[in-house]
Design a protein around this motif. Structure first.
Motif, PDB file in Angstrom:
ATOM      1  N   THR A  82       0.844  -1.194   0.000  1.00 43.20           N
ATOM      2  CA  THR A  82       0.000   0.000   0.000  1.00 43.20           C
ATOM      3  C   THR A  82       0.875   1.238   0.000  1.00 43.20           C
ATOM      4  O   THR A  82       1.606   1.498   0.964  1.00 43.20           O
ATOM      5  N   PHE A 126       5.024   7.777  -6.992  1.00 46.16           N
ATOM      6  CA  PHE A 126       3.824   6.935  -6.975  1.00 46.16           C
ATOM      7  C   PHE A 126       3.618   6.270  -8.336  1.00 46.16           C
ATOM      8  O   PHE A 126       3.273   5.083  -8.406  1.00 46.16           O
ATOM      9  N   LYS A 127       3.842   7.034  -9.394  1.00 40.22           N
ATOM     10  CA  LYS A 127       3.688   6.462 -10.734  1.00 40.22           C
ATOM     11  C   LYS A 127       4.667   5.312 -10.948  1.00 40.22           C
ATOM     12  O   LYS A 127       4.296   4.258 -11.491  1.00 40.22           O
ATOM     13  N   VAL A 142       3.447   2.303  -8.969  1.00 38.99           N
ATOM     14  CA  VAL A 142       2.288   1.690  -9.628  1.00 38.99           C
ATOM     15  C   VAL A 142       2.748   0.891 -10.840  1.00 38.99           C
ATOM     16  O   VAL A 142       2.287  -0.230 -11.085  1.00 38.99           O
ATOM     17  N   LYS A 143       3.677   1.452 -11.597  1.00 36.97           N
ATOM     18  CA  LYS A 143       4.222   0.737 -12.758  1.00 36.97           C
ATOM     19  C   LYS A 143       4.928  -0.545 -12.321  1.00 36.97           C
ATOM     20  O   LYS A 143       4.935  -1.543 -13.050  1.00 36.97           O
ATOM     21  N   ALA A 189       2.298  -2.072  -7.800  1.00 34.62           N
ATOM     22  CA  ALA A 189       1.625  -1.842  -6.514  1.00 34.62           C
ATOM     23  C   ALA A 189       0.123  -2.026  -6.658  1.00 34.62           C
ATOM     24  O   ALA A 189      -0.489  -1.559  -7.622  1.00 34.62           O
ATOM     25  N   SER A 207      -2.215  -1.365  -4.043  1.00 34.58           N
ATOM     26  CA  SER A 207      -3.033  -0.568  -3.126  1.00 34.58           C
ATOM     27  C   SER A 207      -2.396   0.798  -2.948  1.00 34.58           C
ATOM     28  O   SER A 207      -1.169   0.924  -2.956  1.00 34.58           O
ATOM     29  N   VAL A 208      -3.223   1.809  -2.807  1.00 36.00           N
ATOM     30  CA  VAL A 208      -2.766   3.182  -2.599  1.00 36.00           C
ATOM     31  C   VAL A 208      -3.603   3.806  -1.498  1.00 36.00           C
ATOM     32  O   VAL A 208      -4.828   3.649  -1.482  1.00 36.00           O
ATOM     33  N   LEU A 245      -4.665   8.312 -11.417  1.00 33.19           N
ATOM     34  CA  LEU A 245      -4.252   7.006 -10.897  1.00 33.19           C
ATOM     35  C   LEU A 245      -4.833   5.851 -11.704  1.00 33.19           C
ATOM     36  O   LEU A 245      -4.100   4.956 -12.152  1.00 33.19           O
ATOM     37  N   LYS A 246      -6.134   5.847 -11.891  1.00 32.35           N
ATOM     38  CA  LYS A 246      -6.776   4.684 -12.504  1.00 32.35           C
ATOM     39  C   LYS A 246      -6.820   4.754 -14.025  1.00 32.35           C
ATOM     40  O   LYS A 246      -6.552   3.756 -14.707  1.00 32.35           O
ATOM     41  N   TRP A 263      -2.725   6.052 -15.395  1.00 37.06           N
ATOM     42  CA  TRP A 263      -1.673   5.109 -14.999  1.00 37.06           C
ATOM     43  C   TRP A 263      -2.098   3.654 -15.098  1.00 37.06           C
ATOM     44  O   TRP A 263      -1.260   2.761 -15.022  1.00 37.06           O
ATOM     45  N   PHE A 323      -3.906   1.867 -12.930  1.00 35.98           N
ATOM     46  CA  PHE A 323      -3.837   1.204 -11.628  1.00 35.98           C
ATOM     47  C   PHE A 323      -4.977   0.198 -11.487  1.00 35.98           C
ATOM     48  O   PHE A 323      -6.140   0.521 -11.692  1.00 35.98           O
TER      49      PHE A 323
END
Length: 792
Positions: free
Chosen positions: A241, A275-276, A279-280, A283, A285-286, A309-310, A313, A315
């Motif tokens: 997370t 964060f990007k 996520v790449k 990951a 959970s955020v 985010l969604k 990216w 996610f």
């Protein structure tokens, strides 16, 4: 159409036939319980069977430490948990195994690893057997520098991890943390914290990797990869997370959770990239941040949670609130007038799950029934949570092996790894006349200071209660290493914050009678039972409290100055006045004012919070068993009046103040070694254009000193002319290199188009042609080689 598409289509046909031929509730072997179907089919089937109340329950993450009862050596579920299952349909718990003064779980009332595994097994069994649909739980745990549970391995806090500049080592550490967590029944590890720490007064600097987006990105990738591995159904990995989304580390005035003043370009260019990158890296959970950005709370920010985010990216995991932040839309930010309105704002923004249990729950059900949240939006959030339960294999294997947890958690390999991470995290700031490493002539060593022999002050925030013999203090580490021919004596001297002077004279007398003094000062994030805590777990600071704890850092302990508190400076000055060689060892969670020490102390080591093996690691460096390789991940200011003082400031260059110059005392990337390194023969070649552009950089590095050591080679770039204002200097690549005495290595870096892009005037992510200055060196201000290149 490929084979997977054909299989999926056939499964959908089968799903339609089964659903049409037999009512869902009457099916004896429903699709969602059948592992032969793929995850999409199972999720769709399960959601079709759920009520609105059950869906809301799956998104509620209740506080977990009250969900079990310990009776001697037995553990069972509590009445509170039974009610949570029957009335709230809860799908997740948080911090079930957490032990600290806030939870009131001690070594006596908390759980060892074996009992912890038995407790989570009991909780899972009850949830599965006493709920209508038999859905297993997701159990989330705090894991930033070790699983925050009794009996686990305690590693250095994140600011120390960042000081290693060694992502491979941090990935290895994260794998160990994941293993210890998963074997006890945890599924989600909260971490890494990817906030840029550009405000050292802020209480949570210790939880970050420092001030730079590139260093944070590499550390974030390492943590995610270590936590999640290649398969979260492995039985030894956990979901990662990411915290806190976003720009949480630069609150105005240093106030934890306060508003931040960040422009959109700076948000995109500096605060979002870590964060990007994570996520790449996969990951799943955020966690949202408590703060607002430009008037929009992060927990109700559709652009952040959905559009960026969604959608941008891609996610695929779920977004969870920080504790109580949905309710905070009403009480703190005051952008919602009711709990129902707050739930609707958060859900419609893209916040999938509630950490608290009271942000969604009945309020979300009412919002759906009143039409403020669509069933489709609710189903999307629920599907993101359920997908991970299926992918972790919890419907087939919800339980863990308690005996394996007992054998594996905090094993010798993990303890050795904690020592290794601690060693690499320590930064040598000063070493006048090569006082270090200590030689055999020093037969009487005085170890002095409030952090010399205090196990909890050494560990940082988010740490469980510890058995005394599980943590090696600085005093213990020096005694163990010094050997029988050396006398090691100890005097506390003073406390961290208490202003009593009654012990200073004894410490000074000890220093006078010794050959060398090791003075261990700094701060503390050690929670105690005297401190009161908010519902979020943050400490409630009381400036006029009658009893003064050592705690001056850690969540909630924001500072107005960065001075050493209490009588620590008086103690240090008195010891230095004896004329004996003095080594200052700092154990702390944030940069502190070291101006006087930098001018008057012979040697300075910054150990941050080095974890359970910190004493051994510090001794390894003091005696030369390890050559210090830590480098600062955050600048150390001379004064709070300079703040912010991060290295990659925007042009134009800062200028001096009336009282002092503009430069920090110690710069980002800085750190000394017992040996010397020479950089030579820089070459740079540009090839390709546009997205295929590459810059290949070659140079050589030689260890010219008299002992082996590691150098952190850093590559910085300056965009000489850009359409928008850009940083004066920006880290792009780094590498930790070990060289034997006299050894030469030929090193290379490669820059891609992504490394040189910026957000232009139209907020487009582009590579602009022009000249760039490449800088290779040992820190942001110790540049050894430079070369200009032209991008056409």
């Amino acid at each position: 159409m490929n084979y997977s598409s054909i299989i999926y289509a056939l499964q959908m046909v089968l799903l339609a036939i089964v659903t049409f031929s037999e009512p869902a509730k009457a099916q004896k072997n429903p699709i969602y319980k059948n592992a032969a179907f793929d995850t999409d089919a199972r999720v769709k089937d399960l959601i079709s069977r759920m009520t609105v109340e059950e869906k809301a329950g799956q998104l509620s993450t209740l506080l977990g430490w009250d969900m079990y009862v310990k009776e001697g050596k037995q553990v069972k579920v509590s009445e509170k948990f039974k009610a949570a299952v029957s009335k709230e349909f809860t799908g997740m718990l948080w911090a079930t195994l957490r032990a600290d003064p806030w939870t009131q779980k001690t070594l006596l009332t908390g759980l060892n690893p074996e009992l912890a595994a038995e407790a989570t097994n009991a909780i899972q069994k009850y949830a599965i057997t006493h709920s209508r649909l038999g859905i297993p739980l997701l159990l989330a745990e705090e894991c930033p520098h070790g699983h925050m549970a009794i009996g686990t391995t305690v590693f250095p806090t994140s600011i120390g991890q960042g000081s290693t500049w060694n992502p491979q080592l941090i990935q290895e550490m994260a794998s160990a943390i994941a293993l210890e967590t998963r074997l006890q029944g945890g599924h989600i590890g909260y971490g890494p914290v990817l906030d840029l720490a550009r405000e050292p007064r802020w209480s949570r600097v210790e939880e970050t990797y420092g001030e730079d987006p590139v260093l944070n990105s590499r550390m974030g990738e390492a943590m995610v990869t270590g936590f999640q591995g290649k398969n979260i159904n492995s039985g030894v990995n956990v979901i990662s997370t990411l915290k806190h989304f976003t720009a949480y580390g630069v609150p105005e005035g240093g106030h934890n959770g306060g508003s931040v003043a960040v422009g959109k370009r700076e948000l995109l260019q500096s605060y979002l990239p870590p964060f990007k990158a994570a996520v790449k890296a996969g990951a799943l959970s955020v966690m949202t941040a408590y703060n607002s950005i430009d008037g929009i709370p992060c927990s109700a920010n559709h652009e952040l949670l959905t559009e960026i985010l969604k959608e941008q990216w891609g996610f695929k995991g779920f977004v969870v609130s920080d504790l109580g932040s949905i309710s905070g839309l009403v009480s703190n930010h005051q952008v919602a007038g009711s709990a129902e309105e707050a739930a609707a704002l958060a859900m419609n923004a893209g916040l999938d799950a509630d950490l608290s249990g009271y942000g969604y729950g009945k309020s979300l059900v009412k919002a759906v029934n009143d039409g403020k949240v669509s069933v489709q939006q609710l189903n999307q959030a629920v599907s993101r949570v359920l997908r991970l339960k299926f992918e972790m294999g919890l419907f087939e294997n919800p339980y863990v092996d308690a005996k394996r947890a007992k054998q594996t958690v905090r094993n010798p390999e993990h303890i050795a790894l904690a020592r290794k991470v601690a060693r690499e995290s320590i930064v040598l700031l000063k070493n006048q006349k090569n006082l270090l490493p200590l030689h055999n002539n020093y037969k009487k060593i005085a170890v002095i200071g409030p952090n010399a022999d205090n196990i909890y002050n050494q560990l940082g925030d988010y740490t469980a209660p510890q058995e005394r013999n599980s943590v090696i203090t600085v005093l213990q580490g020096i005694k163990a290493r010094a050997g029988s021919g050396t006398t090691v004596s100890y005097s506390k001297g003073c406390a961290i914050r208490d202003t009593s002077t009654r012990e200073i004279a004894a410490a000074v007398a000890l220093a006078k009678a010794s050959d060398v003094a090791v003075v261990v000062l700094g701060g503390s994030s050690a929670r105690d039972f005297k401190t009161s805590y908010l519902q979020t777990g943050a400490a409630q600071v009381q400036a006029t409290a009658n009893e003064i704890s050592d705690m001056e850092s850690g969540e909630g302990f924001d500072r107005s100055t960065l001075d050493l508190l209490g009588n620590q400076m008086e103690l240090l000055k008195q010891v230095v006045k004896t004329g004996k060689p003095v080594i200052l060892v700092l154990i702390k969670g944030r940069p502190l004012n070291l101006n006087w020490a930098a001018e008057n102390v012979d040697a300075i080591l910054d150990a941050w919070y080095p974890g359970q093996e910190g004493g051994n690691a510090i001794a390894d460096i003091l005696f030369g068993d390890y050559n210090p390789s830590g480098r600062l991940p955050i600048s150390v200011p001379k004064s709070v009046g300079q703040l912010p003082v991060y290295y990659n400031f925007k042009k134009p260059a800062a200028h001096s103040y009336v009282e002092i110059d503009e430069r920090p005392l110690y710069n980002f990337g800085y750190g000394l070694s017992y040996t010397n390194f020479r950089y030579d023969d820089l070459k740079a070649e540009v090839s390709g254009t546009g997205e295929q552009m590459r810059v290949t950089i070659h140079f050589s590095l030689k260890n010219t000193g008299k002992m082996a050591g590691e150098e952190v080679v850093q590559l910085y770039v300056k965009d000489k002319i850009s359409s928008v204002v850009s940083p004066a200097i920006q880290l792009k690549k780094f590498k930790k290199v070990r060289l034997k005495e006299g050894e030469i290595q030929h090193l290379s870096f490669e820059l891609e188009a992504e490394d040189l892009k910026l957000y232009n005037r139209d907020l487009q992510w582009v590579l602009e042609p022009g000249e760039f200055n490449l800088m290779v060196g040992a820190s942001s201000t110790d540049i050894r080689l430079q070369k200009d290149i032209t991008i056409k």
